[in-house]
Write a protein that holds these residues in place. Structure first.
Motif, PDB file in Angstrom:
ATOM      1  N   LEU A  11      -2.748   9.041   0.953  1.00  0.00           N
ATOM      2  CA  LEU A  11      -2.949   9.558  -0.399  1.00  0.00           C
ATOM      3  C   LEU A  11      -3.094  11.077  -0.386  1.00  0.00           C
ATOM      4  O   LEU A  11      -2.527  11.777  -1.241  1.00  0.00           O
ATOM      5  N   ASP A  12      -3.835  11.588   0.567  1.00  0.00           N
ATOM      6  CA  ASP A  12      -4.005  13.038   0.679  1.00  0.00           C
ATOM      7  C   ASP A  12      -2.661  13.724   0.903  1.00  0.00           C
ATOM      8  O   ASP A  12      -2.329  14.717   0.239  1.00  0.00           O
ATOM      9  N   LEU A  13      -1.863  13.185   1.825  1.00  0.00           N
ATOM     10  CA  LEU A  13      -0.538  13.757   2.082  1.00  0.00           C
ATOM     11  C   LEU A  13       0.376  13.627   0.860  1.00  0.00           C
ATOM     12  O   LEU A  13       1.160  14.535   0.551  1.00  0.00           O
ATOM     13  N   LEU A  49       0.833  -1.197   0.000  1.00  0.00           N
ATOM     14  CA  LEU A  49       0.000   0.000   0.000  1.00  0.00           C
ATOM     15  C   LEU A  49       0.869   1.248   0.000  1.00  0.00           C
ATOM     16  O   LEU A  49       2.002   1.247   0.485  1.00  0.00           O
ATOM     17  N   LEU A  50       0.326   2.298  -0.533  1.00  0.00           N
ATOM     18  CA  LEU A  50       1.084   3.537  -0.711  1.00  0.00           C
ATOM     19  C   LEU A  50       1.477   4.173   0.613  1.00  0.00           C
ATOM     20  O   LEU A  50       0.794   4.007   1.630  1.00  0.00           O
ATOM     21  N   GLN A  51       2.572   4.915   0.574  1.00  0.00           N
ATOM     22  CA  GLN A  51       2.992   5.800   1.654  1.00  0.00           C
ATOM     23  C   GLN A  51       3.157   7.193   1.067  1.00  0.00           C
ATOM     24  O   GLN A  51       3.465   7.350  -0.107  1.00  0.00           O
ATOM     25  N   TRP A  52       2.985   8.183   1.884  1.00  0.00           N
ATOM     26  CA  TRP A  52       2.951   9.553   1.366  1.00  0.00           C
ATOM     27  C   TRP A  52       4.264   9.952   0.696  1.00  0.00           C
ATOM     28  O   TRP A  52       4.280  10.776  -0.221  1.00  0.00           O
ATOM     29  N   SER A  56     -12.262  -1.831   0.441  1.00  0.00           N
ATOM     30  CA  SER A  56     -10.942  -2.271  -0.024  1.00  0.00           C
ATOM     31  C   SER A  56      -9.830  -1.257   0.246  1.00  0.00           C
ATOM     32  O   SER A  56      -8.658  -1.594   0.092  1.00  0.00           O
ATOM     33  N   VAL A  57     -10.178  -0.039   0.611  1.00  0.00           N
ATOM     34  CA  VAL A  57      -9.165   0.985   0.882  1.00  0.00           C
ATOM     35  C   VAL A  57      -9.388   1.535   2.287  1.00  0.00           C
ATOM     36  O   VAL A  57     -10.377   2.219   2.543  1.00  0.00           O
ATOM     37  N   PRO A  58      -8.494   1.238   3.234  1.00  0.00           N
ATOM     38  CA  PRO A  58      -8.678   1.736   4.606  1.00  0.00           C
ATOM     39  C   PRO A  58      -8.490   3.244   4.686  1.00  0.00           C
ATOM     40  O   PRO A  58      -7.851   3.866   3.834  1.00  0.00           O
ATOM     41  N   GLN A  59      -9.060   3.825   5.726  1.00  0.00           N
ATOM     42  CA  GLN A  59      -8.984   5.271   5.906  1.00  0.00           C
ATOM     43  C   GLN A  59      -7.540   5.745   6.034  1.00  0.00           C
ATOM     44  O   GLN A  59      -7.184   6.823   5.542  1.00  0.00           O
ATOM     45  N   LEU A  60      -6.680   4.946   6.668  1.00  0.00           N
ATOM     46  CA  LEU A  60      -5.278   5.328   6.814  1.00  0.00           C
ATOM     47  C   LEU A  60      -4.620   5.504   5.444  1.00  0.00           C
ATOM     48  O   LEU A  60      -3.834   6.441   5.235  1.00  0.00           O
ATOM     49  N   GLY A  74     -11.204  20.432  13.786  1.00  0.00           N
ATOM     50  CA  GLY A  74      -9.892  19.920  14.093  1.00  0.00           C
ATOM     51  C   GLY A  74      -9.568  18.586  13.469  1.00  0.00           C
ATOM     52  O   GLY A  74      -8.490  18.051  13.676  1.00  0.00           O
ATOM     53  N   ASN A  75     -10.506  18.021  12.690  1.00  0.00           N
ATOM     54  CA  ASN A  75     -10.272  16.728  12.056  1.00  0.00           C
ATOM     55  C   ASN A  75     -10.010  16.895  10.574  1.00  0.00           C
ATOM     56  O   ASN A  75     -10.500  17.827   9.939  1.00  0.00           O
ATOM     57  N   ASN A  76      -9.256  15.969  10.014  1.00  0.00           N
ATOM     58  CA  ASN A  76      -9.038  15.911   8.568  1.00  0.00           C
ATOM     59  C   ASN A  76     -10.069  14.977   7.950  1.00  0.00           C
ATOM     60  O   ASN A  76     -10.234  13.848   8.410  1.00  0.00           O
ATOM     61  N   PHE A  77     -10.763  15.426   6.910  1.00  0.00           N
ATOM     62  CA  PHE A  77     -11.733  14.588   6.221  1.00  0.00           C
ATOM     63  C   PHE A  77     -11.435  14.605   4.741  1.00  0.00           C
ATOM     64  O   PHE A  77     -11.042  15.622   4.182  1.00  0.00           O
ATOM     65  N   PHE A  78     -11.667  13.464   4.121  1.00  0.00           N
ATOM     66  CA  PHE A  78     -11.353  13.300   2.694  1.00  0.00           C
ATOM     67  C   PHE A  78     -12.525  12.554   2.076  1.00  0.00           C
ATOM     68  O   PHE A  78     -12.454  11.364   1.807  1.00  0.00           O
ATOM     69  N   HIS A  79     -13.633  13.241   1.915  1.00  0.00           N
ATOM     70  CA  HIS A  79     -14.875  12.588   1.522  1.00  0.00           C
ATOM     71  C   HIS A  79     -15.570  13.358   0.401  1.00  0.00           C
ATOM     72  O   HIS A  79     -15.329  14.540   0.190  1.00  0.00           O
TER      73      HIS A  79
END
Length: 605
Positions: A487-489, A415-418, A478-482, A541-546
C-alpha cells in the motif's frame, strides 16, 4: 452478545468521569522529600486554596476520595459537595470492594454528597475559600460533564446559577453498569437523586429477569432528570410523559410499549436525542419533531427511517442497522448521516430513489457535511463507484466522507499489489461540487487490503482537488505487514502519475493507523530508560508505516520516531498522543531538542 457486553459496548461512546479516568492512568510513585525538609508536615494540603483542593477531589476515584479526604481537614466535605457529583460504579473496583457491597456503597456516597439536598449558598466576599466555586456553579457541570454536555448541546439551556451563589449537594450523574442491585437499592438511590436534583441516570438491569417495567422510583426524578439511559426494562409511553424535562433518552435491549416511540417523536416532546439498541421491523418517522436533533440506532432491524419536517434534526447514526429504506424530505439542519448501508438500503430523497443510471438530476441536501457509507465491495463490484457518485451528487457540500468495508476480501478480488491498475480513463466523481470545493477528509475504516478498495481510493484521490487528509484504519489481525508495504509503494507510485495537483504538491497527508487499539500499554522500564535527544535509534535502514499513540517517553519510542522521520517524505506530519501524567517536563524538553533546527539540519528530509 450477553447483557454485560451490550452494556459495555453501548456506554463506551459516553465519556467517563474524571475519577474513572484516573483509574486508567499509570501509577506514579513520588520521590521522598529531601532530607532538609523531612521534618516538615507530611504535605501542606491544608494550605491549598479551595479551588486546588476541589480539582484534586474531583479527580479522585470515590474510594480514594473517602480514604484521603481527611488530609484536607474537615472542610474537604463541603468543597467536595460543591461540585456536582458524577458517580460511576466502576470506581469501586480499585481498591476492590466486594461486589455484593457496591450497591450499599453507592447509597452511602449519594447520602453523604446530597446531605440536606441541593442548596444555593451566597459567595462570601473577601474570603479565601471561594476560589474554586465558580466552576461548581455550572448546573450539572464543571469539568465532570464538559464532554457530556457538548454532545449536540443536549443540555445547552442549563446556564450558570444566578444571584452570585453556588450550589452544594447537586448530583450530576449516577452511572451503574456492572453492579447487581435490588429494587430496594434502587428506591434508596432514587430518593437521594430526587433530593440531589440529578441530571442524568445510566442504569443497567443485570439482576431482575424478564424486562421489568421502568420503576416508579425513576419517574419520581422527572422534575430534574435531563438524560435517562436504561438497559433491559419495559418502557411505556406514560413513563416518558412523566419525565417532563427529559432531553436525552437511551433504550438498550428494552421492550417498548405501544405508542412509546410515537410519544418520543411527537412535535411537543422535549427530547433532543434518542438512542435505541435492538428492535425488529418498526418504522421510525421523524416528522414534525421540532426539538429532536439526533437519532442513534444500534443493531436494529427496521423497516423505514423517515425524516421530514424536522426543523432541528441534525444527526442520523445507524450502527449495524440496515433499514430497507431511508426517506429524507425537509430537514434543513441535517448535518450527519453515518453508517448508511448502500447495498441493502434504498435512499429516497424528496420522493426520488437514488440509483445507478437515473436520468433525472438527483435532489440535493446541501446541509449535510459528514457522510458515512457501509460498503460491500464483493456484492457491488464495479457498480460501486457509480452508485457512490450518484449519492454524492445529492450531498454537494460534504466535507468528511467515511467509507467502512463490511465484507471480507475474496479470492476473486485478491490483496492489493503496488502496481495494480485503477479504473484508468474513467470519469468517476468528475465535476462533483463536493470533490471540487468542499471534501477535506476521507476515512477508509476497517480497511482489508483488497484490490477493489485501493481502486476506489485512487479514483477518489484523482478528483478530490481540495482534499487534506486520507486516513486508512486497519486491524493488524486482518491486514498483513506485507500488504501495508505494498500500500505504501502504491501510494508513492500514484503520486507520481495522478493529475491532481493537491496530491502531487504534497498538500494531502496519508495516514495509516491501526484501529485495533494497539498503542503502548506498558510502562518504561529501568532497562529501557527515558529518552535523550542524543540517543541513537536501533531501527535505522528499515521502512515503517505506523501511527504513534500512548507515548511514554521511552528510548525505544524515540528510536521508532527517528525511523519514521528518516523515511518520511515531504509533507508528512508526525502526531504523538501522550499524557502529561506519564511524561515529565524534562522528558518533553529532550523531545523538543529532537526536532530542533540542529536535528533538522542533520537530516536532509
Amino acid at each position: 452478545m450477553d447483557h454485560e457486553s451490550i452494556v459495555a459496548s453501548d456506554l463506551s461512546i459516553y465519556p467517563l468521569p474524571p475519577g474513572t479516568r484516573t483509574l486508567a492512568t499509570p501509577r506514579v510513585v513520588l520521590a521522598p522529600p529531601p532530607v532538609t525538609v523531612v521534618n516538615q508536615p507530611h504535605a501542606d494540603w491544608r494550605g491549598l486554596p479551595d479551588a486546588a483542593v476541589s480539582r484534586v477531589l474531583d479527580r479522585l476515584p470515590v474510594v480514594d476520595l473517602f480514604r484521603l479526604g481527611y488530609l484536607f481537614s474537615p472542610r474537604w466535605l463541603h468543597i467536595w459537595r460543591a461540585r456536582p457529583l458524577y458517580l460511576h460504579d466502576r470506581q469501586f473496583t480499585t481498591p476492590p470492594i466486594p461486589a455484593a457491597n457496591v450497591a450499599n456503597a453507592i447509597t452511602n456516597v449519594l447520602h453523604h454528597h446530597v446531605g440536606e439536598g441541593v442548596q444555593l449558598l451566597p459567595v462570601q466576599g473577601g474570603g479565601g475559600g471561594g476560589g474554586g466555586q465558580g466552576e461548581g456553579a455550572l448546573v450539572g457541570g464543571g469539568d465532570a460533564d464538559e464532554a457530556v454536555t457538548s454532545d449536540d448541546e443536549i443540555y445547552e439551556d442549563e446556564g450558570i446559577i444566578q444571584n452570585a451563589g453556588h450550589e452544594i449537594g447537586r448530583v450530576y450523574c449516577l452511572r451503574v453498569e456492572t453492579t447487581r442491585w435490588s429494587l430496594d437499592h434502587l428506591v434508596r438511590w432514587c430518593a437521594e437523586l430526587q433530593r440531589g436534583g440529578a441530571r442524568v441516570l445510566m442504569l443497567a438491569n443485570l439482576a431482575i429477569p424478564e424486562h421489568p417495567e421502568l420503576p416508579q422510583a425513576i419517574l419520581n426524578c422527572g422534575a430534574s432528570l435531563l438524560g435517562l439511559h436504561v438497559f433491559f426494562f419495559t418502557v411505556e409511553a406514560y413513563h416518558i410523559a412523566a419525565l417532563v424535562e427529559l432531553r436525552a433518552l437511551g433504550l438498550y435491549g428494552c421492550i417498548e410499549g405501544h405508542g412509546m416511540i410515537d410519544r418520543v417523536l411527537h412535535p411537543e416532546s422535549p427530547i433532543r436525542k434518542l438512542a435505541i439498541h435492538g428492535g425488529m421491523g418498526r418504522t421510525f418517522a421523524v416528522a414534525g419533531a421540532t426539538r429532536l436533533r439526533s437519532l442513534v440506532l444500534f443493531d436494529n432491524q427496521v423497516g423505514t427511517v423517515a425524516v421530514d419536517g424536522a426543523a432541528r434534526f441534525r444527526n442520523l447514526y445507524m450502527s449495524d442497522t440496515k433499514p430497507s429504506r431511508i426517506r429524507i424530505g425537509a430537514a434543513p439542519r441535517l448535518r450527519r448521516i453515518l453508517s448508511l448501508d448502500i447495498f441493502n438500503t434504498v435512499l429516497v430523497i424528496q420522493g426520488l430513489a437514488i440509483q445507478i443510471g437515473m436520468m433525472e438530476p438527483p435532489p440535493q441536501i446541501r446541509s449535510v457535511r459528514h457522510l458515512g457509507l457501509r460498503v460491500n465491495y464483493t456484492e457491488m463490484d464495479v457498480r460501486l463507484p457509480r452508485l457512490m457518485e450518484q449519492i454524492l451528487k445529492s450531498f454537494p457540500r460534504v466535507k468528511s466522507l467515511d467509507i467502512m468495508r463490511c465484507d471480507d476480501v475474496t479470492q476473486a478480488e485478491g490483496l492489493l499489489q503496488w502496481n495494480d491498475a485503477h479504473y484508468d480513463g474513467n470519469n468517476f466523481f468528475d465535476g462533483l461540487e463536493s470533490f471540487n470545493y468542499h471534501l477535506r477528509w476521507i476515512y477508509l475504516e476497517d480497511f482489508r487490503g483488497g484490490k477493489c478498495e485501493v481502486a476506489l481510493m485512487k479514483a477518489m484521490l484523482d478528483k478530490a482537488s481540495v482534499l487534506r487528509q486520507l486516513m486508512i484504519q486497519y486491524s493488524t489481525s486482518s491486514v498483513p505487514q506485507l500488504t501495508l508495504n505494498q500500500l505504501d509503494l502504491s501510494l508513492q507510485n500514484f503520486k507520481l502519475h495522478t493529475l491532481n495537483g493537491a496530491i502531487r504538491g504534497n498538500l494531502v497527508s496519508f495516514v495509516a493507523a491501526d484501529a485495533s487499539g494497539s498503542c503502548r500499554d506498558d510502562e518504561v522500564t529501568v532497562a529501557e530508560g527515558l529518552l535523550k535527544a542524543t540517543d541513537e535509534h536501533i531501527y535505522k535502514g528499515n521502512n515503517f508505516f505506523h501511527g504513534l499513540r500512548g507515548f511514554r517517553g521511552g528510548k525505544r519510542e524515540l528510536a521508532l520516531i527517528k525511523a519514521i522521520l528518516d523515511e518520511a517524505r515531504a509533507g508528512t506530519r508526525l502526531r504523538m498522543e501522550y499524557s502529561t501524567r506519564s511524561n515529565p517536563e524534562l522528558t518533553m524538553d529532550q523531545l523538543d531538542q529532537l526536532v530542533s533546527p540542529d536535528f533538522r539540519a542533520a537530516h536532509s528530509k
